[in-house]
Design an enzyme around this catalytic site. Structure first.
Site, PDB file in Angstrom:
ATOM      1  CG  ASP A  90      -0.248  -0.374   2.403  1.00 49.84           C
ATOM      2  OD1 ASP A  90       0.980  -0.598   2.712  1.00 49.84           O
ATOM      3  OD2 ASP A  90      -0.874  -0.690   3.516  1.00 49.84           O
ATOM      4  CG  ASN A  92      -8.654  -1.321  12.228  1.00 45.24           C
ATOM      5  OD1 ASN A  92      -7.585  -2.007  11.586  1.00 45.24           O
ATOM      6  ND2 ASN A  92      -9.196  -0.224  11.338  1.00 45.24           N
ATOM      7  CG  HIS A 105      -5.445  -2.109   8.974  1.00 44.94           C
ATOM      8  ND1 HIS A 105      -5.781  -0.712   9.562  1.00 44.94           N
ATOM      9  CD2 HIS A 105      -4.453  -2.321   9.033  1.00 44.94           C
ATOM     10  CE1 HIS A 105      -4.818  -0.403   9.825  1.00 44.94           C
ATOM     11  NE2 HIS A 105      -3.667  -1.328   9.439  1.00 44.94           N
ATOM     12  CD  GLU A 154      -8.535   1.015   7.770  1.00 47.23           C
ATOM     13  OE1 GLU A 154      -8.733   0.117   8.728  1.00 47.23           O
ATOM     14  OE2 GLU A 154      -7.638   1.735   7.538  1.00 47.23           O
TER      15      GLU A 154
HETATM   16  C1  F6R Z   1       1.436  -0.963   6.150  1.00 43.32           C
HETATM   17  C2  F6R Z   1       0.494  -1.984   6.214  1.00 43.32           C
HETATM   18  C3  F6R Z   1      -0.308  -1.954   7.636  1.00 43.32           C
HETATM   19  C4  F6R Z   1       0.329  -2.254   8.733  1.00 43.32           C
HETATM   20  C5  F6R Z   1      -0.566  -2.174  10.178  1.00 43.32           C
HETATM   21  C6  F6R Z   1       0.372  -2.327  11.422  1.00 43.32           C
HETATM   22  O1  F6R Z   1       2.210  -1.173   4.748  1.00 43.32           O
HETATM   23  O2  F6R Z   1      -0.006  -2.758   5.597  1.00 43.32           O
HETATM   24  O3  F6R Z   1      -1.512  -3.022   7.526  1.00 43.32           O
HETATM   25  O4  F6R Z   1       0.938  -3.507   8.531  1.00 43.32           O
HETATM   26  O5  F6R Z   1      -1.095  -1.089  10.140  1.00 43.32           O
HETATM   27  O6  F6R Z   1       1.323  -1.319  11.492  1.00 43.32           O
HETATM   28  P1  F6R Z   1       2.466  -1.197  12.551  1.00 43.32           P
HETATM   29  O7  F6R Z   1       3.401  -2.349  12.225  1.00 43.32           O
HETATM   30  O8  F6R Z   1       3.094   0.054  12.614  1.00 43.32           O
HETATM   31  O9  F6R Z   1       1.717  -1.712  13.824  1.00 43.32           O
END
Ligand code: F6R
Length: 235
Positions: A67, A136, A138, A143
């Site tokens: 992403d 959450n 995701h 989301e």
């Molecule tokens: C980022 C992504 C997000 C993160 C998730 C966890 O490329 O795909 O889904 O993996 O928000 O983020 P952290 O590792 O910062 O807790």
């Protein structure tokens, strides 16, 4: 699904990097999917070390990031392209043209989504996709919602995600409200997925992902259906 408890963050990072390294050793021209965020930083550090020690080579690796924020130029310090350059691409011998991140400044985001999805298909699909998980539930920027978005798409980020990401910006108003993300089918089509989760604030999402019914309200739960998913976590 393979569930591995790591002793701590360092152990998690080493284990995740070892799995990715094994993939690279087995198939030198693998197509790898990468994630950003705080969790994979240690994994990338380990991979960079293995590459400097000539244990692995990224020479023939092609990569696709999950992403990217939409509306940030790729050289913005909070863009995911910038993050990848800092944490991995500049530290390993991957060819710049093989390291793909969605273009967050493309004039037409929907065209960019199509282009990106087609580029993954043209590369032969993902051999291994690295994932983090949001509080959450995701994955990527998929989301919680009432349906699974299938392919790479433009996303309106939720309040919870904006809140979690505000630590990287001066103020919450600066956090981009949209992103381009691989969809659930894009991720599920990867031959293998490797999800890493660090810390107690992920425990609730992890438990639901593993033990509750599959639902688009917790996008990561779909991984229960993946044919080769590994989860490494630590408290
Ligand atoms: C980022 C992504 C997000 C993160 C998730 C966890 O490329 O795909 O889904 O993996 O928000 O983020 P952290 O590792 O910062 O807790």
């Amino acid at each position: 699904m393979q569930l591995i408890k790591a002793a701590n963050y360092e152990d998690l990072s080493k284990k995740a990097a070892t799995i990715i390294a094994a993939q690279i050793i087995e198939k030198a021209d693998s197509v790898l999917g990468f994630a950003t965020g705080s969790t994979p930083e240690g994994t990338y550090r380990e991979l960079a070390n293995m590459c400097s020690n000539k244990l692995i080579s990224f020479e023939n690796i092609r990569s696709f990031n999950l992403d990217e924020y939409y509306g940030l130029p790729s050289d913005h310090p909070q863009s995911y392209k910038y993050y990848m350059n800092q944490n991995l691409f500049s530290k390993v011998n991957i060819k710049a043209e093989n390291a793909n991140v969605p273009n967050g400044s493309a004039p037409d985001p929907n065209e960019e989504c199509k282009r990106y999805e087609n580029a993954i298909k043209a590369a032969g699909g993902l051999d291994l996709q690295l994932l983090g998980i949001g509080r959450n539930g995701h994955i990527g920027f998929n989301e919680p919602g009432d349906r699974f978005e299938q392919w790479t798409h433009l996303v309106e980020l939720t309040e919870d995600t904006l809140d979690a990401n505000k630590r990287f910006f001066d103020k919450i108003e600066d956090v981009p409200k949209k992103a381009i993300s691989m969809g659930i089918n894009t991720i599920m089509n990867a031959e293998k997925v490797l999800l890493i989760a660090n810390g107690k604030d992920k425990t609730d999402a992890l438990e639901k992902m593993l033990y509750q019914p599959v639902t688009p309200n917790l996008p990561a739960s779909v991984l229960q259906f993946h044919r080769c998913a590994t989860v490494i976590y630590c408290d």
